[in-house]
Each structure stands twice: as C-alpha cells, then as structure tokens.
Design an enzyme around this catalytic site. Sequence first.
Site, short mmCIF file in Angstrom:
data_model
loop_
_atom_site.label_atom_id
_atom_site.label_comp_id
_atom_site.label_asym_id
_atom_site.label_seq_id
_atom_site.Cartn_x
_atom_site.Cartn_y
_atom_site.Cartn_z
N LYS A 19 0.87 -1.17 0.00
CA LYS A 19 0.00 0.00 0.00
C LYS A 19 0.91 1.22 0.00
O LYS A 19 1.11 1.87 1.03
CB LYS A 19 -0.90 -0.05 1.24
N1 PY5 Z 1 -7.49 -1.87 -3.05
C1 PY5 Z 1 -6.86 -0.70 -2.88
C2 PY5 Z 1 -6.04 -0.16 -3.98
C3 PY5 Z 1 -6.98 -0.02 -1.67
O1 PY5 Z 1 -6.36 1.14 -1.49
C4 PY5 Z 1 -7.79 -0.55 -0.64
C5 PY5 Z 1 -7.97 0.21 0.65
C6 PY5 Z 1 -8.43 -1.78 -0.87
C7 PY5 Z 1 -8.25 -2.42 -2.09
C8 PY5 Z 1 -9.25 -2.45 0.19
O2 PY5 Z 1 -8.43 -2.93 1.20
P1 PY5 Z 1 -8.91 -3.05 2.71
O3 PY5 Z 1 -10.14 -3.87 2.68
O4 PY5 Z 1 -7.80 -3.73 3.40
O5 PY5 Z 1 -9.15 -1.68 3.20
N2 PY5 Z 1 -8.02 1.61 0.49
C9 PY5 Z 1 -7.84 2.53 1.59
C10 PY5 Z 1 -8.93 2.38 2.63
O6 PY5 Z 1 -8.71 2.84 3.73
C11 PY5 Z 1 -7.76 3.94 1.07
C12 PY5 Z 1 -9.00 4.50 0.50
C13 PY5 Z 1 -8.98 5.97 0.25
O7 PY5 Z 1 -9.99 1.83 2.36
#
Ligand code: PY5
Length: 306
Positions: free
Chosen positions: A159
């Site tokens: 990330k």
């Molecule tokens: N894919 C990407 C590119 C992500 O950034 C995220 C999370 C996910 C999938 C989903 O992962 P998880 O379920 O572990 O959150 N994105 C961040 C979030 O906090 C940033 C969003 C602005 O959800």
Amino acid sequence: MPITKMAKIWMDGEFVDWDDAKVHILTPTLHYGWGAFEGVRAYATDRGPAIFHHRAHMERLHRSAAILQMDVPYSVDELMDATRELIRVNGPESCYIRPLVYLSYGEMGLNPLPSRVSVSIAVWPWGSYLGEEGLVNGVRAKVSSWQRIGANMIPTGAKACGVYINSALAKVEAIKAGYDEAILLNENGYVSEGPGENVFIVSDGVVLTPPLSQGVLRGITRDAVIRFAGDLDIPFAETTLLRHDLYTADEAFYTGTAAEVVPMRSVDDREIGAPGPITKQLQDLFFAVVKGKEPKYDYMLDYVNG
Ligand code: PY5
C-alpha cells in the site's frame, strides 16, 4: 468529505497538537511518493470503540514498508498500542485511522535508503466513503480509461503512497463523467479493482473476485467477506474477470476499509439494479460484526478500552 479535526496526532511517539502535525517541505515522500500507509476503522460498540482487524492492518503496513525497504522504527504491537492510546486521547466513538510510514528528512536523490523513516497516526470521524445513499441503494461504477499499475511497475502488494496517483486519476475521471467510483482493468485487460476498493460480482449464485495475481491489493475487508461467504455457505471462487462479466453480473459490490461493503447498481450504464440478496447478506453480516453484534467474530475486533 472534509476531515474532522481532533485534538492530537501521533508522530514518532509524541501526541502532537493537530495543527502542529507538520513535516518539512523537503520530505522525500512528498516529492516522490516513497512511503506506505494504512486505512483502518474503529466502530462504535456497546463496549466503546473497537478496531476492525487491527493487527492485520499494522502487519500489512510493516509488509508494505518492507517491500519498499523502509525499516519501521515501531513494532506492530507498538503501533497498535499507540493507536488505541490515540483514540482514547481524542475520544471519538468511531473513526477512520490513517497510519503513515514516510521519509521525514534526508537526501533529495532518488535513493530513499539514507533518509530517516518516520511514522504518524491520525484518527478522525469519517462517514461512509461512497456515501450513505450508495451503501443503501448502490453506486454507479465506470470502467476507467486508466490502467491499474502492474506488479512489475510498482509492487501492487504494497500500500505504497505513490500508487495512489493511479487510483486518483481513475477516481477523478469517474466523478467528472458523472459516476460514483471507478473500476480499473490491469495491463492484460482483466478486472483488477477500484481505486481504493476490491471488486466482487455475484454470478449464478457464486461470489467471484479477481485473484491477487491480477494486481489487486489483498484487502482485509476482502478477506473478511470471503470468510463470511464461506461461513454462510455461499459458493465463492477467485477468478479472472473480463469487463463484460461486470455487465452481466447478477450483483456486484466493492469492499474496502473506507468504502466498507458497497453495492454497485450499474457498471458503464449497464443496470445491475437494486442491491441483491447475497450482497445484502454479506453487507449486513459485515456491519453486525464491526459493531460487535456477532460474538462468533469478536476475535476480529480490538476493543480500545480493553
Ligand atoms: N485496493 C486498494 C487499492 C486499496 O487502497 C484498498 C484500501 C483496498 C483495495 C481495500 O483494502 P482493505 O479492505 O484492506 O481496506 N483503500 C484505503 C482504505 O482505507 C484507502 C481508501 C482511500 O480503504
């Protein structure tokens, strides 16, 4: 969605006043995007705020940093302690949690290794990322003209801060075109994920999502939803998805920490319709679990007040 100001932000072991939580203008991370972050949520429960899959998020932060060859000066347990303490200090009932590993100062060449690694954690109350209306009725998604970066361009399993230029380009394009959110295809043309969410469809009663090999982040919400599907005896498979699979899906939804579990009601103007029964079942279970109402899944929660 504006950020709601709180009292303190944790920076390298100190609880700093919100307005004083600053970095030097020459932080290499600001210039080149070399950094790693997490998005975590704490939910209001009968026992006070509880952080969903806290350890998994901090472990992923450490893995992201390791991929970028950044030595995080705090262990997973230290980061978890700091986060619980920060929530107690600021006092929100529920909040979004944003840990960041960054290069606070050092050199300006492209070698990040000599620069100092710092860590910050901020928390603030944050509503549903794609809107309350979207959670209930579904959002309109658009397949982006921007391709998801490939694993040999920037590691997709990390990330990493800079990756989010790719995500933001897709997001802005979707919004300007009148949609709520984007879906990115990868360099082979397969469905990968949203700008900050994993993508699922339901087809003939089977829940489907692209495998990690398609350049998707291993979402912690994705993992939880896969577990819920298994426990609810809903068939599930990881499979490569083509763009038209989105158009013909019986149901489709996004998962992510910020987004939570959000139905899609259309993709590229092909109507999927009102949230379907499987999406609703998974969404309902997700919200029951995070709010501490499902004892079976209590192990997924870290109660801030013990
Ligand atoms: N894919 C990407 C590119 C992500 O950034 C995220 C999370 C996910 C999938 C989903 O992962 P998880 O379920 O572990 O959150 N994105 C961040 C979030 O906090 C940033 C969003 C602005 O959800």
